[in-house]
Motif scaffolding. Sequence first.
Motif, short mmCIF file in Angstrom:
data_model
loop_
_atom_site.label_atom_id
_atom_site.label_comp_id
_atom_site.label_asym_id
_atom_site.label_seq_id
_atom_site.Cartn_x
_atom_site.Cartn_y
_atom_site.Cartn_z
N ALA A 181 6.57 -13.72 -3.15
CA ALA A 181 5.20 -13.79 -3.67
C ALA A 181 4.44 -12.47 -3.49
CB ALA A 181 4.45 -14.94 -3.00
N ALA A 182 5.06 -11.47 -2.83
CA ALA A 182 4.38 -10.18 -2.64
C ALA A 182 4.12 -9.51 -3.98
CB ALA A 182 5.24 -9.27 -1.76
N ALA A 183 2.97 -8.85 -4.09
CA ALA A 183 2.66 -8.07 -5.29
C ALA A 183 3.10 -6.64 -5.01
CB ALA A 183 1.17 -8.13 -5.59
N VAL A 184 4.33 -6.34 -5.40
CA VAL A 184 4.91 -5.02 -5.10
C VAL A 184 4.41 -4.02 -6.15
CG1 VAL A 184 7.07 -3.72 -4.78
CG2 VAL A 184 7.00 -6.18 -4.24
N SER A 185 3.96 -2.87 -5.68
CA SER A 185 3.47 -1.85 -6.61
C SER A 185 4.60 -1.38 -7.54
CB SER A 185 2.96 -0.66 -5.79
OG SER A 185 2.49 0.33 -6.65
N ASP A 186 4.27 -1.11 -8.80
CA ASP A 186 5.28 -0.61 -9.73
C ASP A 186 5.54 0.87 -9.52
OD1 ASP A 186 5.70 -2.99 -11.12
OD2 ASP A 186 3.86 -2.68 -12.27
N LEU A 187 4.51 1.57 -9.04
CA LEU A 187 4.60 3.03 -8.91
C LEU A 187 4.11 3.47 -7.54
CD1 LEU A 187 2.97 3.76 -12.37
CD2 LEU A 187 5.35 4.24 -11.79
N LEU B 266 0.88 -1.18 0.00
CA LEU B 266 0.00 0.00 0.00
C LEU B 266 0.91 1.22 0.00
CD1 LEU B 266 -2.69 1.54 0.43
CD2 LEU B 266 -2.40 1.16 2.87
N GLU B 267 0.80 2.02 -1.06
CA GLU B 267 1.66 3.21 -1.18
C GLU B 267 0.83 4.43 -0.82
OE1 GLU B 267 4.68 2.55 -1.62
OE2 GLU B 267 4.59 0.54 -2.48
N HIS B 268 1.20 5.10 0.29
CA HIS B 268 0.37 6.20 0.79
C HIS B 268 0.42 7.42 -0.13
CE1 HIS B 268 -0.31 4.11 4.53
NE2 HIS B 268 0.98 3.83 4.58
N LEU B 269 -0.76 8.06 -0.23
CA LEU B 269 -0.87 9.30 -0.99
C LEU B 269 -1.14 10.45 -0.01
CD1 LEU B 269 -1.23 10.91 -3.61
CD2 LEU B 269 -3.55 10.02 -3.75
N ASP C 215 1.82 13.01 -9.15
CA ASP C 215 3.12 12.55 -9.66
C ASP C 215 3.45 11.20 -9.06
OD1 ASP C 215 3.86 14.52 -11.40
OD2 ASP C 215 4.69 15.81 -9.82
N LEU C 216 3.75 10.25 -9.93
CA LEU C 216 4.12 8.92 -9.46
C LEU C 216 5.58 8.67 -9.79
CD1 LEU C 216 0.99 6.92 -10.71
CD2 LEU C 216 1.41 7.78 -8.41
N GLU C 217 6.26 7.92 -8.94
CA GLU C 217 7.65 7.54 -9.23
C GLU C 217 7.75 6.02 -9.21
OE1 GLU C 217 9.95 9.29 -6.00
OE2 GLU C 217 9.47 7.60 -4.69
N PRO C 218 8.71 5.45 -9.96
CA PRO C 218 8.83 3.99 -9.94
C PRO C 218 9.33 3.48 -8.59
CG PRO C 218 10.52 4.97 -11.37
CD PRO C 218 9.66 6.10 -10.87
N VAL C 219 8.83 2.32 -8.20
CA VAL C 219 9.32 1.66 -6.99
C VAL C 219 10.55 0.86 -7.38
CG1 VAL C 219 8.74 -0.18 -5.33
CG2 VAL C 219 7.03 1.54 -5.93
#
Length: 217
Positions: free
Chosen positions: A94-100, A15-18, A118-122
């Motif tokens: 097996a984690a589904a890591v966010s791309d952005l 979960l990538e916080h906004l 604005d999104l940045e790559p993980v």
Amino acid sequence: MSHEPRILITAGPTLEHLDPVRGIMNRSSGKMGLALAKACLSRGLPVLVLLGPVETQIHDEFQECCQIVRYETSAELERLLANFWPQHDLLFMAAAVSDLRPAKILNSKMPRSAVSIDLEPVPDLLASLAKHWPSHGIRIGFALEDSIHLVDRAKNKLKAKACHAMAANPLSTINAETVAGTWVTPEGEESFGNLTKSEYAALVLDRSLQLWAAQSG
Ligand code: CTP
């Protein structure tokens, strides 16, 4: 003589916080990681699970069977991997890591209005483990792909992420009871046929233990 591998599993989404109430999250139930954890335990192999934000029922099932450490963001998962990977031998990523992820996290709730984010790559966590600890352990990646491109894309990811094998599954695996997966290594690929998730996890564990045994002598 090789000792039994110490197993590390990552499972669930990131979960990538906004802002304090919103975020970007991948879809992932954590069930594949749970099936792998259960396969390890049924062979008496101890497991540590780095677990993302999954539903309570899945969290409780993990907690009943193994040791877990929770994360929310990809940055937290990155820190936990740096901390725990050196003490383990076999990684199931097996984690589904966010791309952005949002380039900036806001301190207060964003008002309802038209905005651009604005999104940045993980960073690629699996690839960076290979860079930091090149000769340490066996690293297994997981990929969900369109059936038509399954093997080609898994081969590319295997190289790009420098892992020892990719467990590649068709997109139809999401929410399904069965998996028709393909095991991809630098030596070639093997189709597993249609299996239940627990049969599939047992086979993935078998193949991974073979790679570990070959590496550790
Ligand atoms: N992975 C990772 N770090 C990332 C993205 C993915 O470690 N930033 C890992 C996943 O946990 C998985 C494997 O890489 O084991 C493949 O994930 P996938 O999402 O298919 O790879 P991506 O590199 O994100 O490729 P795509 O552009 O197809 O999403």
